[in-house]
Enzyme design. Structure first.
Site, PDB file in Angstrom:
ATOM      1  N   TYR A 595       0.851  -1.191   0.000  1.00  0.00           N
ATOM      2  CA  TYR A 595       0.000   0.000   0.000  1.00  0.00           C
ATOM      3  C   TYR A 595       0.887   1.242   0.000  1.00  0.00           C
ATOM      4  O   TYR A 595       2.116   1.146  -0.077  1.00  0.00           O
ATOM      5  CB  TYR A 595      -0.974  -0.057   1.170  1.00  0.00           C
ATOM      6  CG  TYR A 595      -1.901  -1.258   1.082  1.00  0.00           C
ATOM      7  CD1 TYR A 595      -2.684  -1.466  -0.053  1.00  0.00           C
ATOM      8  CD2 TYR A 595      -1.954  -2.209   2.103  1.00  0.00           C
ATOM      9  CE1 TYR A 595      -3.510  -2.579  -0.163  1.00  0.00           C
ATOM     10  CE2 TYR A 595      -2.773  -3.321   2.001  1.00  0.00           C
ATOM     11  CZ  TYR A 595      -3.547  -3.508   0.866  1.00  0.00           C
ATOM     12  OH  TYR A 595      -4.350  -4.611   0.753  1.00  0.00           O
ATOM     13  N   ARG A 737      -6.860 -16.093  10.186  1.00  0.00           N
ATOM     14  CA  ARG A 737      -7.783 -17.164   9.806  1.00  0.00           C
ATOM     15  C   ARG A 737      -8.309 -17.968  10.997  1.00  0.00           C
ATOM     16  O   ARG A 737      -9.484 -18.349  10.996  1.00  0.00           O
ATOM     17  CB  ARG A 737      -7.119 -18.072   8.771  1.00  0.00           C
ATOM     18  CG  ARG A 737      -6.980 -17.415   7.399  1.00  0.00           C
ATOM     19  CD  ARG A 737      -6.309 -18.344   6.397  1.00  0.00           C
ATOM     20  NE  ARG A 737      -6.250 -17.746   5.075  1.00  0.00           N
ATOM     21  CZ  ARG A 737      -5.292 -16.932   4.660  1.00  0.00           C
ATOM     22  NH1 ARG A 737      -4.306 -16.620   5.478  1.00  0.00           N
ATOM     23  NH2 ARG A 737      -5.300 -16.421   3.434  1.00  0.00           N
TER      24      ARG A 737
END
Length: 811
Positions: A595, A737
């Site tokens: 980013y 996760r």
């Protein structure tokens, strides 16, 4: 898969094997034993008794495979093995011992003798002192050519265009030596010298010839062995230490004497000897392919694993077992080689990841010398990530208890449930819900989904719950579904979330991650096509340099000029002020994953020639300007962290040394912890994915700089979390996760460990669920199949002859 079947003839009737090491000889013996009609020839350019190194370590799993495949070889090996179960870690004269590990070793020369005899007895043609013809030439009149020609494989080099080998040379030098006595444990000893740190890896491989009261089992070692047995001794040092100590100028004899002097206490003043021994740097070998027509790589020709986990011979023997099995199960050689590679590649990759972690730990051993003795030993034992906190407790509970006591852990408190203070914020435990983009906002506004998502994970017990990347402007979003803190209504929507977390789960903290998408923005929702541009409604992108993320697919960003950079910096400041008013406890600046701010840090994405580009100090300039501006408006008693990508997993990208420098720069500017992630900077990355695969980068930053770190990257079990924390490789562990699979992951981890303390309090409405619910019974009484009594059985009635015989009396 159906094999050729009885009477159908063997797959690979004529087999050529290049290399007479353990892998090549064992493959020959197996293939001949399975199909005696095969014609098998082994070429070995050296003498039958010549070999490098001294001892070989094999696991119980490998031995089990050998026993099943060839009981004759197994029986001979079992008579030779030295077995022991202890590991000694020696530092500063202090010996710490951990038991319960289980090793079996024998001399490499003895192993070769056994395999030579087995091949001779089976009718394998052994051509020693004879260089093999080139593999391509052998392939013309053989059905199968096995290249077991070692780490310097000529076969691999000759067909490099097909095998596509990759060789990585590492930073330590090492030498194989031997001592003529048997250590009574696997010994790791550290020598701290004026030149730096050297380490000894030692283990026995031959039993004393006379009976002893020591821990070894079985009969004496082979004839000709020293009466006191024998041990492998490997001495290792970083290249610069090796040179500074003058060892680069030593021949074999001088090296043996110098190493014996360095480790005189370990050796009891005894000498060391070599065997054509020289200092070398370990090379990790991988190959894109393992076969080329009928030619197949086996053992070190295909892959290497660092000696510190003792897997080289083990992998070669297991390769031979798998190759022989696949040839039996497959109708053609081509299908067998495909099956062999498919079976072995994931096993080898896992072993190489563990070996790589161990290798890098020893390369950076000097970073851990400030650790207390028991923590240092625990760190060493768990370095490869295959031995863990819980696993080590099963092996040696007293040792683990000593480590925990030294660390100041309260009794019955797992490391993950200890508090951590960053500035004015004390986290109740070390578990972080990692930032995860949910792509479920409307015009940047978080809604009920975010309230439930983040609130559920706070109720689930984590010490810190992080938002997804919250964008500082509409054009700083990744997708139209990303959240923000830039428009009217955003702040109040986030306040609703933080209020719920603080009221419903007292003691839980919630952090905000602020970021700008840079060149990775204006894309579809993840499940609609990750990193694919929007079909319409795109907004313009800015980046350090006009380089698209996916050339030919992604939008080309504009290079941000001075005015644009100032505007974006001010957007970060505005969002930070809003985040403070919204009630967040911690702010993380997103400088990772390609980013905008990450784009400035990586040389692959920053090609600027002004003051914001060039060397690392120039590439750091803008991210540090943004950090300083945000830190100035963020509450002084509230912590700030920074997420970085410690490697780009691509050639020419950020190096590990640069990652340390980046972390040091942010820490110097006031970052309270560094969140160490990796990758996602360039689309052509090749990450080395595996369990806890990113944690070594966090480990190095923490122990080299003394800066608190958050470790991330496939950390999936509470055992991993405890291991990383107790070893001193991380201060916090962020899991993504696992928290999607189980929002109550932390509370369930507490229940599974029997922990009920303040580090994982169950919310009052949930306390009835704080124990595992009962399942189908597994402890039912077993059916009685035989009648057992506690009284002696009734003797059989005597025969008439017995009753009237001498010494008896009729009743």
């Amino acid at each position: 898969m159906a094999g050729p079947g009885p009477g159908a003839g063997p797959v690979a009737r004529r087999v050529a094997i290049i290399g007479g090491g353990p892998g090549g000889l064992y493959a020959a013996a197996l293939l001949k034993r399975l199909r005696p009609e095969r014609e098998i020839t082994v070429w070995e350019r050296g003498e039958p008794s010549s070999t490098f190194g001294f001892g070989v370590v094999l696991s119980d799993e490998t031995l089990g495979g050998i026993e099943h495949a060839d009981p004759v070889v197994y029986q001979e090996l079992s008579r030779e093995f030295v077995r022991w179960d202890a590991i000694d870690v020696v530092r500063g004269g202090q010996v710490l011992t951990s038991g319960g590990h289980g090793f079996a070793a024998l001399g490499r020369q003895r192993l070769l003798e056994i395999l030579h005899r087995r091949c001779h007895s089976l009718g394998v043609h052994l051509r020693t002192r004879t260089a093999a013809p080139p593999a391509a030439e052998l392939a013309r009149d053989h059905d199968l050519v096995i290249a077991a020609d070692g780490v310097h494989s000529a076969t691999r080099t000759a067909h490099a265009d097909v095998f596509a080998p990759h060789l990585t040379t590492h930073r330590c030098r090492y030498i194989w030596l031997a001592a003529d006595f048997a250590f009574d444990a696997f010994r790791f000893e550290i020598a701290e010298t004026e030149h730096g740190v050297l380490q000894l890896h030692g283990y026995p491989y031959a039993r004393p010839a006379l009976p002893t009261s020591g821990p070894f089992t079985g009969p004496p070692g082979p004839g000709g062995q020293a009466a006191a047995g024998a041990s492998t001794v490997i001495v290792e040092a970083r290249e610069e230490v090796w040179r500074a100590a003058g060892l680069d100028q030593c021949d074999e004899g001088e090296s043996a004497r110098a190493c014996a002097a360095l480790f005189a206490d370990a050796l009891g003043g005894r000498p060391l000897r070599g065997n054509a021994s020289s200092w070398t740097a370990f090379r990790t070998v991988t190959n894109e392919r393992w076969s080329h027509g009928p030619i197949v790589l086996l053992g070190d020709a295909a892959h290497t694993a660092h000696f510190s986990i003792g897997s080289g011979t083990k992998l070669a023997v297991e390769d031979a077992l798998a190759l022989a099995a696949c040839l039996e199960e497959s109708p053609t050689v081509a299908e067998a080689l495909t099956a062999y590679e498919a079976e072995r590649r994931p096993v080898v990759a896992s072993t190489q990841r563990a070996a790589g972690a161990s290798l890098h730990w020893f390369e950076n051993l000097a970073d851990y010398l400030d650790q207390p003795p028991h923590q240092f030993a625990f760190n060493l034992l768990t370095r490869s990530r295959r031995v863990t906190h819980d696993n080590l407790r099963l092996r040696d509970a007293d040792f683990v208890t000593a480590v925990e006591r030294e660390a100041g852990l309260a009794r019955d408190t797992p490391p993950m449930f200890t508090p951590l203070t960053l500035r004015g914020l004390t986290l109740r435990n070390r578990v972080v819900v990692s930032p995860m983009d949910m792509y479920s906002a409307q015009d940047g506004t978080p809604g009920d989904f975010h309230l439930v998502h983040l609130g559920a994970r706070a109720l689930g017990g984590a010490g810190l719950v992080m938002t997804e990347m919250v964008c500082v402007s509409p054009t700083g979003r990744i997708t139209p579904g990303c959240t923000g803190l830039y428009a009217e209504g955003h702040e109040a929507a986030w306040r609703r979330v933080t209020d719920f977390v603080h009221s419903a789960s007292p003691g839980a903290a919630i952090g905000v991650q602020l970021g700008h998408s840079g060149r990775k923005g204006s894309t579809r929702l993840m499940w609609e096509g990750i990193d694919d541009p929007l079909p319409d409604g795109n907004w313009p992108l800015v980046a350090p340099s006009p380089l698209p993320y996916r050339p030919g697919i992604s939008q080309v960003p504009q290079e941000a000029d001075g005015a644009t950079l100032a505007e974006i910096r001010d957007q970060f400041v505005r969002s930070a002020r809003s985040a403070a008013r919204a009630g967040f406890d911690l702010l993380e600046l997103h400088c990772a994953h390609g980013y905008l701010l990450s784009g400035f840090l990586s040389p692959l994405t920053n090609r600027r020639t002004d003051g914001y580009g060039g060397d690392l100090s120039g590439r750091l300039r803008y991210p540090l300007e943004v950090f300083d501006a945000v830190r100035a408006v963020w509450p002084s008693d509230a912590p700030m962290t920074v997420r970085i990508s410690a490697t780009d997993w691509a050639e020419g990208g950020t190096t590990p040394d640069e990652a340390v420098a980046i972390a040091a720069a942010f820490a110097a500017h006031g970052a309270d912890a560094i969140d160490v992630s990796t990758g996602q900077v360039v689309a052509h990355e090749r990450p080395e994915v595996g369990r806890s695969y990113q944690t070594p980068f966090a480990d190095r930053i923490r122990n080299e700089l003394g800066v608190p770190v958050i470790a991330v990257g496939a950390i999936s079990s509470w055992d991993d979390v405890n291991s990383l924390l107790l070893a001193g490789r991380a201060d916090l562990c962020a899991l993504a996760r696992p928290h999607l699979y189980d929002p109550h992951w932390t509370l369930h981890a507490a229940a599974e460990q029997g922990y009920r303390g303040p580090g994982a309090p169950w919310p009052a409405p949930y306390r009835a669920g704080s124990r595992r619910p009962p399942t189908g019974r597994t402890d039912d009484p077993k059916p009685r199949l035989t009648l057992h009594t506690t009284t002696p059985p009734i003797p059989p009635a005597p025969s008439p002859a017995a009753a009237s015989g001498p010494g008896t009396r009729a009743q």
